[in-house]
Design an enzyme around this catalytic site. Structure first.
Site, PDB file in Angstrom:
ATOM      1  N   LYS A 198       0.816  -1.227   0.000  1.00  0.00           N
ATOM      2  CA  LYS A 198       0.000   0.000   0.000  1.00  0.00           C
ATOM      3  C   LYS A 198       0.840   1.264   0.000  1.00  0.00           C
ATOM      4  CE  LYS A 198       0.571  -0.791   4.456  1.00  0.00           C
ATOM      5  NZ  LYS A 198       0.802  -2.098   5.065  1.00  0.00           N
ATOM      6  N   LYS A 206      -4.413   3.507   3.008  1.00  0.00           N
ATOM      7  CA  LYS A 206      -5.427   2.655   2.398  1.00  0.00           C
ATOM      8  C   LYS A 206      -6.673   3.446   2.008  1.00  0.00           C
ATOM      9  CE  LYS A 206      -3.781  -1.555   4.681  1.00  0.00           C
ATOM     10  NZ  LYS A 206      -3.924  -2.375   5.913  1.00  0.00           N
TER      11      LYS A 206
END
Lengths: 397, 397
Positions: free
Chosen positions: A100, A200
């Site tokens: 991520k 995220k």
């Protein structure tokens, strides 16, 4: 036979190898071709490992091998992951990652680079671990204006909050326990300060708006200042404290926020405990939907990475549509969002009422605790200025 | 500009038109081209409707118009939907439908017909209404052996069970209320006898095993014999009764079942109330995942249909991989599944213990109610033979 290279033979990388090995038959059937790991890049040696002979230490071997069709990155961090990703795509290879940090920072660049070459850059495992969310957002919720996306996106903090709730323990004890169990890293900062969840939600928000949300623009508050006392209040109120990452559509903009919340049992995220993650999505046509599952862990995350590999094999000569350009998305000030607030203060009930007007008092023993009416962040800030003794405030939903 | 035809201007058909109209901008951006409804097939006239001029009564107009790239079927039922679907695909048109009866019976035929022509036959809305589940199964959970898929797949019965639980009402009252609110049809048989859920679990099981599960092979029990007394027992046990459609992998086979269950609060499906649906999936690598949302309703279902249309526009010249062949999947006998059973009987506690050995008694007033240990269906049948006064048995999980 599709040959792939795996970068990094740590938890996720070895999980990818294991999933491909254990589910070889069904994966071959679904991909239409057998997928074989030709190289594993790692600085370490793995004597005795069944894949020992595939370990290489020089990325150039992978980059320059025309047999490698897909590079799977499972090293984490921005560098050298970014350089490796660029070089893989420039060398005509598809790219899949669980990283991520890489995608939050370089997602649009890598996607554009891949699309220009009819290649794919996929990253299902970068958010929600094994939970399918990137692909559903990208290919299932395409008929909707997404009005909200809110999630429990970090398993470490959710495990810690669940433990604090169930055991009544203090933050530091629970953190030590989580570290001992391997649920928290030696340096837990990225998790407990919300930075992981922030990256995220930046990725998810970018995907739903099609532009780039800079994660540094998202107000982010972690759970490190949540105490056993806060949890006791939450339990007494029939609620749970959880770290929630949210994005709301506000006019033409989105408004994002990472913070602990006091969740009511009516919240679909209330029942999501332990290391599980969940992502709630509200579409203007679809209404409410939720995706729930293992947000981390070796095999669930590796399962999502391998699903990306299968999807790439199915789309060898065509880019899967991913709408995420480098154009920057300006976020609205999240203080425009309206919530009730739970507040603990050393001030008297009288001072509280002078500052906030009528509130619901929860406690007046030792300290004053109360719940405000619904108000936006500007009003809350202004009114809080009247409480010099304020100890803590937590949003409710 | 992509021109489509919508078959049926009822709830779902008019929803499809509404979603395309209301979200035109974002749908155009996501599909890459504007999507326009050229025809709506319906036997009725719609004077004053903004789409009045698009209404046609003769399917041949649609079939023979080379401008129509996608036919969207929203009529329901097997015929003429099946003939229209075949003819659309044979005429080189892509096909999208919300019709589970059509897909449960003719899915593999239509998929094969489309794939031979590099066309697509998509049916996301046929299971779980607006919840993305077909596409996630098909393109996200590809790295896993799916060990279980269990769901609340029928909103009508779930609404009814929720109402019976919350209001304490009898089945017939709740049915009348559901019909008055439009949640149940005038002829509710397909919902309350589990036939609707049965077709849906047949579709899901076919997709995960890649072969065809005949829905007529699935043992199906509805909720029509659930009484207020059963619900009272459930509540006293801290459980809820819900109609669950399940498939389990047993060796090389699958084993499917539709029946009411007494769900414990620890079940991820326990909290799914009202008209909501949810699908729980267990993968051998992924672990547990769940998809939750509006399982029916005009706009959620239409949103899923339009997402199929967008996916088709993105895959104009290529078939999206769907592994579902006409080869028949033999189901294992679902009596091999092990459960605890909740039983009500007119027999005495002594007779119960003679038949079942040690059990947990729940009540002995007026009737005997008890919970068995975990056992398979064969054992349960054999032991139940010793209870001539048996009133009701419900599986627990």
């Amino acid at each position: 036979m599709i040959k792939i290279a795996v970068l990094g033979y740590g938890t996720i990388g070895s999980g990818v190898v294991e999933v491909l090995e254990k589910n070889r038959g069904i994966i071959t059937r679904r991909a239409g071709e057998e997928i074989s790991v030709k190289y594993i890049l790692d600085l370490r040696e793995f004597p005795g490992d069944p894949y020992e002979d595939r370990i290489v230490h020089d990325y150039e071997i992978i980059r320059s091998d025309p047999e490698i069709m897909i590079v799977v990155e499972a090293m984490g961090g921005e560098e050298p992951a970014h350089t490796f990703a660029r070089n893989a795509i420039l060398a005509g290879k598809h790219f899949a990652t669980s990283n991520k940090a890489l995608i939050a920072k370089y997602g649009p660049e890598l996607i554009a680079l891949a699309q220009e070459r009819s290649l794919n850059c996929l990253f299902e495992a970068s958010v929600g671990g094994g939970i399918p969310i990137i692909r559903p957002l990208n290919s299932c919720l395409t008929a909707d204006v997404i009005e909200e996306i809110s999630g429990i996106l970090n398993g470490t903090t959710n495990y810690m909050m669940t433990e604090m709730t169930e055991e009544g323990s203090e933050f530091v004890e629970v953190l030590k326990d989580a570290q001992a169990k391997g649920f928290a890293e030696a340096d837990p900062t990225a998790d407990i300060e919300g930075y992981d969840a922030c990256r995220k939600i930046a990725i998810l928000t970018s995907l739903i708006c099609g532009k780039t949300v800079d994660y540094e623009d998202i107000p982010t508050e972690g759970i490190s200042n949540i105490t056993a006392t806060d949890i006791k209040y939450a339990t007494a109120l029939g609620r749970k404290i959880k770290l929630i990452a949210s994005s709301f559509k506000v006019g033409d903009k989105y408004c994002a926020l990472v913070a602990p919340f006091l969740l009511a049992p009516s919240s679909p995220l209330h029942g999501v405990d332990g290391v599980f993650n969940a992502i709630f999505v509200k579409g203007n046509m679809l209404g409410d939907a939720m995706f729930y599952g293992s947000g981390a862990g070796k095999l669930p995350t590796a399962s999502a990475v391998v699903a990306d590999v299968v999807d790439i094999v199915r789309h060898k000569n065509v880019s899967i549509t991913l709408q995420w350009t480098a154009e920057k998305m300006e976020l609205a000030d999240c203080r425009c969002l309206k919530y009730q607030y739970f507040v603990r203060t050393a001030d008297s009930a009288k001072t509280v009422e002078e500052a906030f007007g009528p509130v619901t008092f929860v406690s007046s023993e030792g300290e004053t605790a109360f719940i405000t009416p619904v108000m936006d962040g500007y009003e809350f800030e202004a009114r809080s200025a009247g409480l010099p003794g304020i100890i803590k405030s937590i949003r409710m939903r």
